[in-house]
Write an enzyme that holds these catalytic residues in place. Structure first.
Site, PDB file in Angstrom:
ATOM      1  N   TYR A 117       0.815  -1.208   0.000  1.00 27.19           N
ATOM      2  CA  TYR A 117       0.000   0.000   0.000  1.00 27.19           C
ATOM      3  C   TYR A 117       0.856   1.269   0.000  1.00 27.19           C
ATOM      4  CZ  TYR A 117      -2.646   3.877   1.761  1.00 27.19           C
ATOM      5  OH  TYR A 117      -3.171   5.126   1.899  1.00 27.19           O
ATOM      6  N   HIS A 170      -3.500   1.404   7.176  1.00 23.89           N
ATOM      7  CA  HIS A 170      -4.576   1.056   6.245  1.00 23.89           C
ATOM      8  C   HIS A 170      -5.420  -0.138   6.692  1.00 23.89           C
ATOM      9  CE1 HIS A 170      -5.937   1.906   1.958  1.00 23.89           C
ATOM     10  NE2 HIS A 170      -5.823   3.059   2.565  1.00 23.89           N
ATOM     11  N   GLU A 250      -4.577  16.375   5.129  1.00 28.14           N
ATOM     12  CA  GLU A 250      -3.868  15.616   4.093  1.00 28.14           C
ATOM     13  C   GLU A 250      -3.831  16.451   2.811  1.00 28.14           C
ATOM     14  OE1 GLU A 250      -5.886  11.992   3.027  1.00 28.14           O
ATOM     15  OE2 GLU A 250      -3.983  10.960   2.721  1.00 28.14           O
TER      16      GLU A 250
END
Ligand code: MG
Length: 313
Positions: A117, A170, A250
């Site tokens: 990921y 995640h 973010e």
């Protein structure tokens, strides 16, 4: 979501008073008997956001002035540094520091796994979705847990005590594995460890909390404030919602095409962003230009353990 909007939601809006934002939200939310879920809630959020934009524009004011005014001079943002190994991740991390970021998320390829990921491909910005069919990633919790503390030891040593370090697990760990990771990352003082375990296991955060002082973040797969109730009530996490005293935003810069389709007033400087002073949200859409980029089907990857068992992506 696009078809839910055009087939179901938008016909209900025709003729309604665009100023009644709260009533329209309640109408769409309570009017869906099988409520919540990512499709319904994202569609309602799109309508809600558009109505706030319209209202602020009608008053010729930036939206944040209608919501109590600004409560800080800028919003600290974090960028995504990633690489296929530690050295490449350190290199990517350094380029964010050089651009002025005060906080950087680090994800790295893991020795022994062919893919994982959060790693960009071919020098382009990280974008996990791909056309045609979902890519298959490999996963091994053992490899991951052995590797991640080494990565953060290196980053802290390389970049010093002041830069904020973030990491996203995640949703791939069990609660006890997440507790172990948080504990082993404590010497490197992370800003947060994001999504350590499956978000639907809210009570699992109690166990993680009991084992580590590493701050925890969760919430990107939640659809309503009701999904977070237990986590907030029991103080099981450190970061979640868009609130006055929020921690960080973010920031994944968009492609030049996207920037042209969505003209915007926001700006980035020295690790912080400001929404600008344009009326409304400060982000618009060029519908004629958008029509030149029709929807293309794309899939996020899926993830299998080394023995082939499906695992959370
Ligand atoms: Mg995330």
């Amino acid at each position: 979501m696009a078809s839910y909007l055009s087939d179901h939601v938008l016909p209900l809006l025709i003729g309604r008073d665009a100023r009644r934002i709260e009533d329209i939200w309640q109408y769409l939310y309570k009017g869906a008997y099988w409520r919540r879920g990512p499709v319904t809630m994202s569609a309602i959020a799109a309508v809600d956001t558009a109505l706030w934009d319209i209202k602020a524009k009608s008053m010729n004011s930036p939206l944040y002035q209608l919501l109590g005014g600004s409560s800080r001079d800028g919003v600290m943002v974090y960028g995504h540094a990633s690489g296929s190994d530690v050295e490449k991740t350190v290199e990517a991390f350094a380029s964010f520091v050089k651009s002025g970021y005060k906080a950087v998320r680090a994800q790295s390829g893991i020795p022994g796994l062919s893919s994982t990921y959060g790693i960009g491909r071919g020098g382009v910005a990280y974008e996990p979705a791909e056309k045609d069919s979902p890519r298959e990633n490999q996963w091994s919790t053992e490899h991951y847990l052995r590797f991640v503390p080494q990565l953060f030891a290196r980053l802290r040593k390389e970049f010093g005590p002041e830069i904020h370090l973030l990491h996203d697990a995640h949703h791939r760990l069990t609660p006890i594995e997440a507790g172990r990771l948080g504990k082993e990352l404590e010497p490197y003082h992370l800003f947060w460890l994001e999504d350590p375990t499956a978000a639907e296991l809210q009570e699992s955060f109690r166990l993680i909390r009991q084992h580590t002082t590493t701050p925890l973040a969760v919430g990107e797969v939640f659809n309503t404030i009701f999904d977070c109730q237990q986590l907030i009530q029991e103080q099981l996490i450190d970061y979640i919602l868009s609130v006055h005293n929020f921690g960080i935003q973010e920031y994944m810069p968009h492609t030049p095409e996207t920037d042209r389709v969505f003209p915007h007033a926001y700006s980035f400087k020295d690790g912080f962003m400001h929404p600008g002073d344009a009326p409304g949200l400060g982000v618009d859409i060029d519908e004629a230009l958008a029509a030149k980029y029709p929807y293309q089907r794309a899939y996020l990857p899926i993830n299998r353990k080394l023995d082939g068992t499906m695992h959370s992506w």
